[in-house]
Design an enzyme around this catalytic site. Structure first.
Site, PDB file in Angstrom:
ATOM      1  CG  HIS A  48      43.543  76.036  81.131  1.00  0.00           C
ATOM      2  ND1 HIS A  48      42.339  76.677  81.323  1.00  0.00           N
ATOM      3  CD2 HIS A  48      43.999  75.728  82.374  1.00  0.00           C
ATOM      4  CE1 HIS A  48      42.090  76.754  82.627  1.00  0.00           C
ATOM      5  NE2 HIS A  48      43.083  76.167  83.280  1.00  0.00           N
ATOM      6  CD  GLU A  79      42.441  79.295  78.744  1.00  0.00           C
ATOM      7  OE1 GLU A  79      42.063  80.410  78.325  1.00  0.00           O
ATOM      8  OE2 GLU A  79      41.767  78.262  78.641  1.00  0.00           O
ATOM      9  CG  HIS A 209      33.881  77.931  78.723  1.00  0.00           C
ATOM     10  ND1 HIS A 209      32.848  77.032  78.758  1.00  0.00           N
ATOM     11  CD2 HIS A 209      34.893  77.361  79.409  1.00  0.00           C
ATOM     12  CE1 HIS A 209      33.209  75.963  79.449  1.00  0.00           C
ATOM     13  NE2 HIS A 209      34.455  76.132  79.845  1.00  0.00           N
TER      14      HIS A 209
END
Length: 256
Positions: A48, A79, A209
Site C-alpha cells: 500500500h 492497494e 484489516h
C-alpha cells in the site's frame, strides 16, 4: 455453518518497510522478506504505497513486481488511494500501478495523511470519479477491487461501476469480536449478507484489516471468501514466532 473453501493469503509488507525506513540503509530488506513469505506458502504479496512514503516506496513496488513475476501462481496486489497525486519522489498511485501491472489493484478511499484505512467507499459521492479509473485499470488487464463496508446498496453500486471484487473492511468486525454477544452476532450477519449479495451479483469477495490469529478463523465462516490481506498482525506475530512460521500459521487457518 461451514468454512469456505481455501482462502488465499496475501501478506502485506508495509510494516517490514516501516521498520526499514526507521534507519538508514536497507535493513530489513523488503524484497528478501517478501520471498520468505512466498516460500512459506503465501499466495500473494500486498503493498500500500502512500505519498508520504512512510513504509512502501516506489522502488519497492517495482522490485516486488519483478520478484512475484518469478513465481507463477503468486499474485501481486497494490492497494491505495487512486487519487494520490505525484508529490516529491512519489510518481502518483495510478502511474505506479499502470507501470507494474499487478494482478489486482485494490482501490482504497484514504487520504494522503491518514494513519490507516478505516472506512469503505461511499460510491454515491465518489462513483463518478472512480468509473474512469476502474476502466483504465481493467484496460491494462488488472483486476479491480474496491475497499467497502458491508453495505448492500454500496456493493450494488460497485458492481455497476465495473468492479471485479470488493474487499470488506473488517476493522469493525475485529473490534466487535473482542466482546462476543448479540451485537457481534448482528454485525457478523451484516458481513454475511453483504458477502452473499456481492457473490449473487457476480462480485468476488476479499477481506482485510485487523484480521489476526484469533479472529480470522471465525471470519472464514463467510462462504467463498477468496482472499484475505494481512500485514500488521502477521508482522507482530512474526516477532514472536519468526516470519516463515507466522505465514504458515495464517495459511493453515486459511485452508482449514
Amino acid at each position: 455453518m461451514t468454512h469456505s473453501n481455501n482462502t488465499a493469503l496475501s501478506v502485506n509488507l508495509n510494516k517490514i518497510a516501516l521498520i526499514r525506513n526507521s534507519r538508514p540503509g536497507n535493513y530489513p530488506n523488503v524484497l528478501t522478506h517478501g520471498e520468505i513469505c512466498i516460500n512459506a506458502g503465501a499466495d500473494g504479496i500486498t503493498v500500500h504505497p502512500r505519498p508520504d512514503q512512510r513504509h512502501i516506496r516506489p522502488h519497492d513496488v517495482y522490485e516486488l513486481s519483478e520478484l512475484v513475476s518469478n513465481y507463477p501462481g503468486i499474485e501481486f496486489n497494490i492497494e491505495g488511494n487512486p487519487f494520490a497525486e505525484s508529490i516529491a519522489d512519489f510518481p502518483g498511485f495510478l502511474k505506479l500501478v499502470c507501470n507494474t501491472k499487478p494482478h489486482q489493484c485494490t482501490l482504497v478511499p484514504d487520504t494522503n495523511h491518514q494513519l490507516t484505512s478505516d472506512h469503505g467507499f461511499d460510491l454515491h459521492r465518489s462513483g463518478k470519479s472512480l468509473q474512469p479509473v476502474i476502466k483504465q485499470l481493467k484496460d491494462f488487464g488488472i483486476r479491480v477491487c474496491l475497499f467497502m463496508d458491508p453495505d448492500i446498496e454500496q456493493i450494488t453500486l460497485a458492481k455497476a461501476l465495473g468492479a471485479d471484487r470488493i474487499e470488506l473492511y473488517t476493522g469493525p468486525y475485529a473490534e466487535a469480536f473482542k466482546t462476543p454477544g448479540a451485537s457481534f452476532d448482528r454485525l457478523f450477519e451484516k458481513y454475511l449478507s453483504a458477502a452473499g449479495h456481492a457473490q449473487s451479483i457476480g462480485i468476488g469477495v476479499n477481506a482485510g484489516h485487523d484480521l489476526n490469529l484469533d479472529n480470522l478463523g471465525y471470519f472464514r465462516k463467510i462462504p467463498a471468501l477468496l482472499e484475505v490481506s494481512i500485514g500488521h498482525a502477521l508482522t507482530v506475530d512474526a516477532i514472536n514466532m519468526g516470519l516463515s512460521s507466522a505465514v504458515k500459521t495464517y495459511k493453515a487457518i486459511c485452508t482449514s
